[in-house]
Design a protein around this motif. Structure first.
Motif, short mmCIF file in Angstrom:
data_model
loop_
_atom_site.label_atom_id
_atom_site.label_comp_id
_atom_site.label_asym_id
_atom_site.label_seq_id
_atom_site.Cartn_x
_atom_site.Cartn_y
_atom_site.Cartn_z
N ALA A 86 41.51 -67.28 44.29
CA ALA A 86 42.82 -66.71 44.64
C ALA A 86 43.63 -67.69 45.48
O ALA A 86 44.84 -67.83 45.29
CB ALA A 86 42.63 -65.39 45.38
N LEU A 87 42.96 -68.37 46.40
CA LEU A 87 43.66 -69.33 47.24
C LEU A 87 44.14 -70.53 46.44
O LEU A 87 45.23 -71.06 46.68
CB LEU A 87 42.76 -69.79 48.39
CG LEU A 87 42.38 -68.73 49.41
CD1 LEU A 87 41.44 -69.30 50.45
CD2 LEU A 87 43.61 -68.13 50.06
N TRP A 88 43.34 -70.98 45.49
CA TRP A 88 43.74 -72.09 44.63
C TRP A 88 44.99 -71.72 43.84
O TRP A 88 45.95 -72.49 43.76
CB TRP A 88 42.60 -72.48 43.71
CG TRP A 88 42.98 -73.58 42.77
CD1 TRP A 88 43.24 -73.49 41.45
CD2 TRP A 88 43.16 -74.97 43.10
NE1 TRP A 88 43.57 -74.71 40.93
CE2 TRP A 88 43.53 -75.63 41.92
CE3 TRP A 88 43.06 -75.69 44.28
CZ2 TRP A 88 43.79 -77.01 41.89
CZ3 TRP A 88 43.32 -77.05 44.24
CH2 TRP A 88 43.68 -77.69 43.05
N ILE A 89 45.00 -70.52 43.26
CA ILE A 89 46.15 -70.06 42.50
C ILE A 89 47.38 -70.00 43.40
O ILE A 89 48.45 -70.47 43.05
CB ILE A 89 45.86 -68.68 41.86
CG1 ILE A 89 44.81 -68.84 40.75
CG2 ILE A 89 47.14 -68.03 41.33
CD1 ILE A 89 44.23 -67.53 40.25
N LYS A 90 47.22 -69.45 44.60
CA LYS A 90 48.33 -69.35 45.55
C LYS A 90 48.81 -70.74 45.97
O LYS A 90 50.01 -70.98 46.08
CB LYS A 90 47.89 -68.54 46.77
CG LYS A 90 48.94 -68.40 47.83
CD LYS A 90 50.07 -67.50 47.41
CE LYS A 90 51.05 -67.32 48.54
NZ LYS A 90 52.18 -66.50 48.19
N ALA A 91 47.88 -71.65 46.19
CA ALA A 91 48.25 -73.00 46.62
C ALA A 91 49.05 -73.74 45.57
O ALA A 91 49.82 -74.64 45.88
CB ALA A 91 47.00 -73.79 47.00
N GLU A 121 49.51 -67.54 53.16
CA GLU A 121 49.52 -66.74 54.37
C GLU A 121 48.13 -66.18 54.63
O GLU A 121 47.31 -66.06 53.72
CB GLU A 121 50.54 -65.60 54.25
CG GLU A 121 51.96 -66.10 54.21
CD GLU A 121 52.98 -64.99 54.35
OE1 GLU A 121 52.73 -64.05 55.13
OE2 GLU A 121 54.02 -65.08 53.70
N VAL A 122 47.87 -65.81 55.86
CA VAL A 122 46.57 -65.26 56.23
C VAL A 122 46.23 -64.05 55.37
O VAL A 122 45.09 -63.87 54.95
CB VAL A 122 46.55 -64.93 57.75
CG1 VAL A 122 45.28 -64.20 58.12
CG2 VAL A 122 46.69 -66.21 58.56
N ILE A 123 47.21 -63.22 55.04
CA ILE A 123 46.96 -62.03 54.21
C ILE A 123 46.41 -62.42 52.83
O ILE A 123 45.65 -61.68 52.23
CB ILE A 123 48.25 -61.17 54.07
CG1 ILE A 123 47.94 -59.83 53.38
CG2 ILE A 123 49.33 -61.90 53.29
CD1 ILE A 123 47.14 -58.88 54.22
N ASP A 124 46.80 -63.60 52.34
CA ASP A 124 46.29 -64.06 51.04
C ASP A 124 44.78 -64.27 51.08
O ASP A 124 44.11 -64.20 50.06
CB ASP A 124 46.99 -65.36 50.63
CG ASP A 124 48.48 -65.18 50.44
OD1 ASP A 124 48.88 -64.14 49.88
OD2 ASP A 124 49.24 -66.07 50.85
N VAL A 125 44.24 -64.55 52.26
CA VAL A 125 42.80 -64.71 52.42
C VAL A 125 42.15 -63.36 52.73
O VAL A 125 41.18 -62.95 52.09
CB VAL A 125 42.48 -65.71 53.56
CG1 VAL A 125 40.99 -65.82 53.79
CG2 VAL A 125 43.09 -67.07 53.27
#
Length: 152
Positions: free
Chosen positions: A71-76, A102-106
């Motif tokens: 999910a973080l990779w996609i967001k990044a 954002e922290v919420i993404d994690v």
């Protein structure tokens, strides 16, 4: 962390040269012998071997971390938007991570207590200059999660 029979684990940090070949393998704890240095008997695909507690990690934790990483990779990879300061929806102490992450993404990928631990650790020193309050709050959530797990 204390494991119990039936827990699915991953061999994360084998301590002997011979056990290195099993690093990353997934297995199930089938027996526990208290007081033995390698007292966690793990059934792997072809073998049943003893491991020390420190050599293991819970498989469900690894699965969650894999989901978060994806999910973080996609967001990044998303383009960074230039937004004005918004203390309700996008406060600066939650959006200091790279590429607008954002922290919420994690934290939205974790259970409530663990998500709050990550949230308070990531914002420590960003909301205020003194990180101690946020770190104490993270420790409070860790203790709460430990008590919850011990009660199960």
């Amino acid at each position: 962390m204390t494991y119990k029979i039936g827990d699915e684990v991953i061999i994360a940090a084998p301590s002997t040269k011979w056990a290195q070949q099993f690093k990353g393998e997934r297995g199930t704890i089938v027996d526990i012998v208290d007081g033995e240095p390698y007292g966690f008997n793990v059934k792997l695909e072809q073998w049943s071997l003893g491991f020390a507690e420190a050599e293991l990690v819970r498989a469900d934790l690894v699965d969650v971390l894999d989901e978060i990483s994806e999910a973080l990779w996609i967001k990044a990879m998303e383009p960074v938007e230039d937004e004005d300061e918004d203390e309700v929806n996008h406060p600066s102490h939650y959006k200091w991570l790279p590429n607008g992450l954002e922290v919420i993404d994690v934290t939205e990928h974790l259970m409530n207590n663990l998500g709050n631990v990550v949230k308070y650790v990531l914002r420590a020193g960003h909301k205020t200059e003194d990180p101690l309050t946020d770190l104490r709050k993270a420790a409070w959530y860790i203790e709460r999660e430990i008590k919850r797990l011990e009660a199960v």
